[in-house]
Design a protein around this motif. Structure first.
Motif, PDB file in Angstrom:
ATOM      1  N   VAL A   1      44.461  41.539  42.095  1.00 40.30           N
ATOM      2  CA  VAL A   1      45.631  40.881  42.684  1.00 40.30           C
ATOM      3  C   VAL A   1      46.757  41.061  41.672  1.00 40.30           C
ATOM      4  CG1 VAL A   1      46.635  38.757  43.558  1.00 40.30           C
ATOM      5  CG2 VAL A   1      44.193  39.203  43.913  1.00 40.30           C
ATOM      6  N   HIS A   2      47.644  41.998  41.962  1.00 38.40           N
ATOM      7  CA  HIS A   2      48.688  42.365  41.015  1.00 38.40           C
ATOM      8  C   HIS A   2      50.032  41.807  41.493  1.00 38.40           C
ATOM      9  CE1 HIS A   2      51.369  44.923  38.577  1.00 38.40           C
ATOM     10  NE2 HIS A   2      50.333  45.074  37.780  1.00 38.40           N
ATOM     11  N   PRO A   3      50.835  41.225  40.595  1.00 34.40           N
ATOM     12  CA  PRO A   3      52.108  40.625  41.010  1.00 34.40           C
ATOM     13  C   PRO A   3      53.087  41.614  41.615  1.00 34.40           C
ATOM     14  CG  PRO A   3      51.956  40.745  38.607  1.00 34.40           C
ATOM     15  CD  PRO A   3      50.594  41.079  39.142  1.00 34.40           C
ATOM     16  N   VAL A   4      52.957  42.884  41.281  1.00 35.18           N
ATOM     17  CA  VAL A   4      53.871  43.898  41.808  1.00 35.18           C
ATOM     18  C   VAL A   4      53.185  44.762  42.870  1.00 35.18           C
ATOM     19  CG1 VAL A   4      55.282  45.917  41.245  1.00 35.18           C
ATOM     20  CG2 VAL A   4      55.193  43.967  39.667  1.00 35.18           C
ATOM     21  N   HIS A   5      51.973  45.222  42.560  1.00 37.33           N
ATOM     22  CA  HIS A   5      51.312  46.209  43.419  1.00 37.33           C
ATOM     23  C   HIS A   5      50.466  45.591  44.520  1.00 37.33           C
ATOM     24  CE1 HIS A   5      52.680  49.269  40.640  1.00 37.33           C
ATOM     25  NE2 HIS A   5      52.204  48.557  39.650  1.00 37.33           N
ATOM     26  N   GLY A   6      50.215  44.294  44.453  1.00 38.54           N
ATOM     27  CA  GLY A   6      49.572  43.617  45.558  1.00 38.54           C
ATOM     28  C   GLY A   6      48.069  43.461  45.448  1.00 38.54           C
TER      29      GLY A   6
END
Length: 309
Positions: A237-242
């Motif tokens: 779960v990445h803040p930019v890549h989703g």
């Protein structure tokens, strides 16, 4: 060198005989890197000058325990062909080594990992040459150990029999990965199976692939696409890549979720629907519909047997 005391390399004549025989036969031994000592050499005088040594004020020394319990020592310059910034990350690893010196007066044995690498490298290169001549290289699988990652290119270095082979990041497995993901996926010291993609006799450059030893999950993409619902595990779960969801071993899909659902966390088991597949770009998108086991960060993953996580 205050604060550091050598542990004698042997306690009995039997242990000394084993070390002596290993040195005489140039035998490759296996040792566990137990400690890293940093010795202050700034005030140690060189034999040929009265000027203090300034090239390296601190010398790293590895204390290694052999299988029979003997404590031996390896200096940084005898550890590897390359000059590592520090050997700190090698503590706790297993290393092959050769006994290089035995001091009967101090009862200390020195070893060289670099010398063992040289012996293993020669054997491995000869094997590659033979397999290449027989056109059998592509069918062989080798065991290697992840040595590290070049942060500039994300090239993964795999040590096989003393040779640092190179692996492009897209050869790790069949999933579609972005550059930012590689350092989180690869762990130094991990043992993996690889195949040799190419070998250059002149430069002795070896390129390998872990992916080549793994079944391509896209062989099953049609059955995944046609499923009404499919289970998966949230892997990132990445803040930019989703969101990323693993729906098949080695296949991470880009995840979306229904608006009313809470945000997932890594490890959440989900049920989802495949929304789109791009075989050429090897991209899959899924829509998360529910959390069958509820939302919990400490839940047991019931799909571990399928994904091997």
């Amino acid at each position: 060198m205050a604060g550091f005391e050598y542990v004698e390399s042997w306690e009995t004549d039997v242990e000394l005989e084993l070390l002596t025989k290993a040195k005489r036969d140039n035998q490759i031994l296996i040792g566990h890197v137990h400690m890293l000592h940093t010795l202050d050499t700034s005030k140690v005088e060189n034999e040929n000058t009265i000027e203090p040594r300034t090239a390296r004020d601190n010398m790293e020394l590895l204390q290694i325990i052999l299988e029979n319990g003997s404590n031996v020592y390896c200096t940084a310059e005898n550890f590897a062909e390359y000059d590592y910034r520090t050997l700190r990350d090698f503590v706790g690893t297993q290393q092959e080594l050769i006994v290089s010196d035995i001091n009967l007066e101090t009862r200390i044995a020195l070893v060289s990992v670099k010398a063992a690498d040289a012996v293993n490298k020669q054997k491995f290169i000869e094997r590659l040459k033979t397999l290449q001549e027989r056109k059998e290289l592509a069918s062989q699988t080798f065991e290697g150990i992840v040595r590290g990652i070049d942060p500039r290119t994300n090239t993964v270095y795999i040590r096989i029999a003393g040779v640092d082979c190179r692996m492009n990041p897209n050869e790790w497995d069949w999933s579609h990965y972005y550059t930012w993901e590689i350092p989180d996926m690869v762990q130094r010291g991990e043992k993996i199976r690889v195949k040799v993609l190419s070998y250059d006799k002149e430069s002795e450059f070896v390129r390998v692939s872990r992916k080549a030893t793994i079944r391509d999950p896209y062989e099953r993409i049609e059955s995944l696409r046609n499923a009404d619902r499919i289970s998966g595990v949230v892997t990132k779960v990445h803040p930019v890549h989703g969101i990323f969801v693993q729906i098949e071993k080695g296949l991470d899909a880009k995840g979306m979720k229904l608006r009313h659902l809470p945000e997932p966390v890594v490890g959440d088991v989900v049920t989802c629907k495949v929304e789109s597949v791009n075989p050429e770009k090897r991209h899959v998108k899924v829509m998360i519909h529910r959390y069958p086991n509820g939302k919990s960060t400490n839940q047991t993953n019931p799909t571990a047997f399928m994904f091997g996580r």
